[in-house]
Design a protein around this motif. Structure first.
Motif, PDB file in Angstrom:
ATOM      1  N   ARG A   1       0.873  -1.098   0.124  1.00  0.00           N
ATOM      2  CA  ARG A   1       0.047   0.103   0.131  1.00  0.00           C
ATOM      3  C   ARG A   1       0.780   1.382  -0.020  1.00  0.00           C
ATOM      4  NH1 ARG A   1      -4.423   1.256   4.633  1.00  0.00           N
ATOM      5  NH2 ARG A   1      -2.276   1.346   5.796  1.00  0.00           N
ATOM      6  N   SER A   2       1.984   1.418   0.986  1.00  0.00           N
ATOM      7  CA  SER A   2       2.762   2.405   0.870  1.00  0.00           C
ATOM      8  C   SER A   2       3.376   2.655  -0.612  1.00  0.00           C
ATOM      9  CB  SER A   2       3.862   2.179   2.014  1.00  0.00           C
ATOM     10  OG  SER A   2       4.476   3.275   2.153  1.00  0.00           O
ATOM     11  N   ILE A   3       3.959   1.621  -1.056  1.00  0.00           N
ATOM     12  CA  ILE A   3       4.667   1.676  -2.535  1.00  0.00           C
ATOM     13  C   ILE A   3       3.435   2.248  -3.552  1.00  0.00           C
ATOM     14  CG2 ILE A   3       5.722   0.794  -4.464  1.00  0.00           C
ATOM     15  CD1 ILE A   3       7.037  -1.371  -2.382  1.00  0.00           C
ATOM     16  N   VAL A   4       2.344   1.678  -3.596  1.00  0.00           N
ATOM     17  CA  VAL A   4       1.086   2.156  -4.540  1.00  0.00           C
ATOM     18  C   VAL A   4       0.666   3.610  -4.197  1.00  0.00           C
ATOM     19  CG1 VAL A   4      -1.169   1.935  -4.997  1.00  0.00           C
ATOM     20  CG2 VAL A   4       0.464  -0.004  -4.908  1.00  0.00           C
ATOM     21  N   GLU A   5       0.729   3.964  -2.967  1.00  0.00           N
ATOM     22  CA  GLU A   5       0.279   5.287  -2.484  1.00  0.00           C
ATOM     23  C   GLU A   5       1.580   6.439  -2.886  1.00  0.00           C
ATOM     24  OE1 GLU A   5      -1.119   5.225   1.414  1.00  0.00           O
ATOM     25  OE2 GLU A   5      -3.153   4.534   0.798  1.00  0.00           O
ATOM     26  N   GLN A   6       2.589   6.109  -2.838  1.00  0.00           N
ATOM     27  CA  GLN A   6       3.808   7.094  -3.147  1.00  0.00           C
ATOM     28  C   GLN A   6       3.670   7.078  -4.619  1.00  0.00           C
ATOM     29  OE1 GLN A   6       7.500   6.959  -1.445  1.00  0.00           O
ATOM     30  NE2 GLN A   6       6.928   6.094   0.292  1.00  0.00           N
ATOM     31  N   HIS A   7       3.079   6.305  -5.441  1.00  0.00           N
ATOM     32  CA  HIS A   7       2.841   6.454  -6.862  1.00  0.00           C
ATOM     33  C   HIS A   7       1.615   7.225  -7.091  1.00  0.00           C
ATOM     34  CE1 HIS A   7       6.276   3.528  -7.423  1.00  0.00           C
ATOM     35  NE2 HIS A   7       6.278   3.900  -8.704  1.00  0.00           N
ATOM     36  N   GLY A   8       0.951   7.754  -6.045  1.00  0.00           N
ATOM     37  CA  GLY A   8      -0.384   8.270  -6.311  1.00  0.00           C
ATOM     38  C   GLY A   8      -1.483   7.481  -6.404  1.00  0.00           C
ATOM     39  N   GLY A   9      -1.259   6.003  -6.256  1.00  0.00           N
ATOM     40  CA  GLY A   9      -2.222   5.064  -6.713  1.00  0.00           C
ATOM     41  C   GLY A   9      -3.015   4.611  -5.535  1.00  0.00           C
ATOM     42  N   ILE A  10      -4.075   3.719  -5.822  1.00  0.00           N
ATOM     43  CA  ILE A  10      -4.797   2.871  -5.038  1.00  0.00           C
ATOM     44  C   ILE A  10      -4.682   1.314  -4.930  1.00  0.00           C
ATOM     45  CG2 ILE A  10      -6.493   4.981  -4.178  1.00  0.00           C
ATOM     46  CD1 ILE A  10      -8.335   3.467  -6.150  1.00  0.00           C
ATOM     47  N   ILE A  11      -4.832   0.829  -3.791  1.00  0.00           N
ATOM     48  CA  ILE A  11      -4.914  -0.624  -4.016  1.00  0.00           C
ATOM     49  C   ILE A  11      -6.051  -1.025  -2.994  1.00  0.00           C
ATOM     50  CG2 ILE A  11      -3.263  -0.856  -1.847  1.00  0.00           C
ATOM     51  CD1 ILE A  11      -2.175  -3.160  -2.979  1.00  0.00           C
ATOM     52  N   TRP A  12      -6.673  -2.185  -3.350  1.00  0.00           N
ATOM     53  CA  TRP A  12      -7.706  -2.781  -2.834  1.00  0.00           C
ATOM     54  C   TRP A  12      -8.072  -4.173  -2.955  1.00  0.00           C
ATOM     55  CZ3 TRP A  12      -8.330  -0.317  -7.177  1.00  0.00           C
ATOM     56  CH2 TRP A  12      -9.089  -0.819  -8.041  1.00  0.00           C
ATOM     57  N   VAL A  13      -8.846  -5.114  -2.449  1.00  0.00           N
ATOM     58  CA  VAL A  13      -9.275  -6.470  -2.836  1.00  0.00           C
ATOM     59  C   VAL A  13     -10.736  -6.569  -2.809  1.00  0.00           C
ATOM     60  CG1 VAL A  13      -9.144  -7.093  -0.270  1.00  0.00           C
ATOM     61  CG2 VAL A  13      -8.647  -8.693  -1.990  1.00  0.00           C
ATOM     62  N   GLU A  14     -10.926  -7.516  -3.780  1.00  0.00           N
ATOM     63  CA  GLU A  14     -12.358  -8.080  -3.850  1.00  0.00           C
ATOM     64  C   GLU A  14     -12.322  -9.319  -3.838  1.00  0.00           C
ATOM     65  OE1 GLU A  14     -13.905  -6.312  -7.713  1.00  0.00           O
ATOM     66  OE2 GLU A  14     -13.627  -4.205  -6.812  1.00  0.00           O
ATOM     67  N   SER A  15     -13.290 -10.173  -3.125  1.00  0.00           N
ATOM     68  CA  SER A  15     -13.104 -11.628  -2.594  1.00  0.00           C
ATOM     69  C   SER A  15     -14.168 -12.200  -2.443  1.00  0.00           C
ATOM     70  CB  SER A  15     -12.026 -11.611  -1.456  1.00  0.00           C
ATOM     71  OG  SER A  15     -11.820 -12.997  -1.308  1.00  0.00           O
ATOM     72  N   VAL A  16     -14.503 -13.286  -2.794  1.00  0.00           N
ATOM     73  CA  VAL A  16     -15.645 -14.485  -2.278  1.00  0.00           C
ATOM     74  C   VAL A  16     -14.956 -15.542  -1.579  1.00  0.00           C
ATOM     75  CG1 VAL A  16     -17.400 -15.762  -3.106  1.00  0.00           C
ATOM     76  CG2 VAL A  16     -16.464 -13.931  -4.624  1.00  0.00           C
ATOM     77  N   LEU A  17     -15.375 -15.541  -0.279  1.00  0.00           N
ATOM     78  CA  LEU A  17     -14.795 -16.473   0.804  1.00  0.00           C
ATOM     79  C   LEU A  17     -15.044 -17.861   0.243  1.00  0.00           C
ATOM     80  CD1 LEU A  17     -13.605 -15.992   3.391  1.00  0.00           C
ATOM     81  CD2 LEU A  17     -15.663 -16.564   4.470  1.00  0.00           C
ATOM     82  N   ASP A  18     -13.796 -18.584   0.345  1.00  0.00           N
ATOM     83  CA  ASP A  18     -13.667 -19.998  -0.012  1.00  0.00           C
ATOM     84  C   ASP A  18     -13.523 -20.309  -1.681  1.00  0.00           C
ATOM     85  OD1 ASP A  18     -13.456 -21.012   2.568  1.00  0.00           O
ATOM     86  OD2 ASP A  18     -15.636 -21.186   2.831  1.00  0.00           O
TER      87      ASP A  18
END
Ligand code: ADP
Length: 275
Positions: free
Chosen positions: A237-254
């Motif tokens: 997250r720190s690296i992506v934010e220093q590039h001005g970007g964003i990071i996130w996750v989408e997931s379906v359990l199992d």
């Protein structure tokens, strides 16, 4: 508010009154509290492997366990694994600290997204083969300004998690595409969207944000069983934010997890209006 009182007096030494200066120390307290919390979590994380090493050395040095016996070998293995964990922890803590303090400067140059995916795939192939997991890439020749080594660090961190939390026989897909995204509620910007999709155990909805915080894991046993430090996603997250970007996750359990990160690309006003 903290008040600082100063007595005022004339040149002759007669008391004139008191001057009080109030300072709002709310922010200072908040920073202090975050720092203390961090130190207490770090000490706890370091203490676990240190205790294991200490215990192992004690058993061997007091002669309670003979080093050449099978129990002795087991104890030596525990000490060796704990030492490796300690080194990983200290390295990750220092890396994150340097990133957050801005002491690591990004070395930006023109990078090719397809090339980044290929390098990341090469670096992770051995780990994937060992666990019987297939890596697939869907590259696109998109060029943008970024620190290439740091981008590969984010990709390999996410891939290493995907491998750790997936079963043998499954496939991990890496893809990249161009998109338009609004980063700060203002003008939409051209950006490069990376996606690392696995068919692993998934992430419960209530943990999807917290796992990007330091030492946050879905399960408290994750670091012990999978060898992680709980700092990988915070570093990403720190690296992506220093590039001005964003990071996130989408997931379906199992079923699956899909980690995305999007990096804005600077393009000229002219090109923007042509789109
Ligand atoms: P760790 O060193 O424990 O992997 P991270 O910060 O990289 O630390 O990840 C934090 C936690 O997020 C992991 O311990 C795990 O609980 C969860 N996690 C990360 N990636 C995945 C994934 N691809 N699938 C399932 N859970 C994941």
């Amino acid at each position: 508010i903290a008040w600082n009182n100063t007595r005022l007096q004339s040149l002759q030494g007669d008391a004139l009154g008191t001057m009080s200066i109030g300072e709002d120390i709310t922010e200072r307290y908040a920073i202090e509290r975050i720092k203390n919390e961090f130190i207490s979590v770090v000490s706890h994380e370091l203490r676990t492997p240190l205790t294991a090493i200490h215990g192992a050395l004690n058993l061997l040095s007091t002669g309670l366990v003979a080093p050449e016996s099978s129990r002795g070998q087991h104890v030596i293995n525990i000490a060796a694994e704990s030492t490796e964990r300690l080194v990983r922890l200290v390295n990750d803590i220092l890396e994150l600290e340097r990133l957050e303090c801005g002491r690591i400067k990004l070395v930006k140059h023109c990078v090719n997204a397809a090339q980044l995916l290929r390098v990341a795939q090469d670096q992770m192939q051995v780990m994937a083969n060992r666990t019987g997991i297939k890596l697939e890439i869907l590259p696109q020749d998109l060029e943008f300004e970024a620190d290439g080594d740091r981008m590969i660090q984010v990709l390999t961190n996410l891939m290493s998690n995907a491998i750790k939390f997936s079963d043998s026989g499954s496939t991990i897909k890496l893809s990249v595409e161009a998109e338009w995204r609004t980063f700060d509620g203002e003008t939409p910007m051209a950006s490069v969207l990376f996606c690392i999709r696995d068919q692993g155990r998934g992430i419960p909805p209530e943990k999807m944000e917290s796992i990007f915080e330091r030492f946050q894991q879905v399960d408290a046993s994750d670091s012990r069983q999978k060898g992680g430090t709980g700092l990988g996603l915070a570093i990403c997250r720190s690296i992506v934010e220093q590039h001005g970007g964003i990071i996130w996750v989408e997931s379906v359990l199992d079923q699956e997890s899909c980690f995305y990160f999007s990096i804005p690309v600077k393009i000229s006003e002219e090109n923007y209006h042509e789109q």
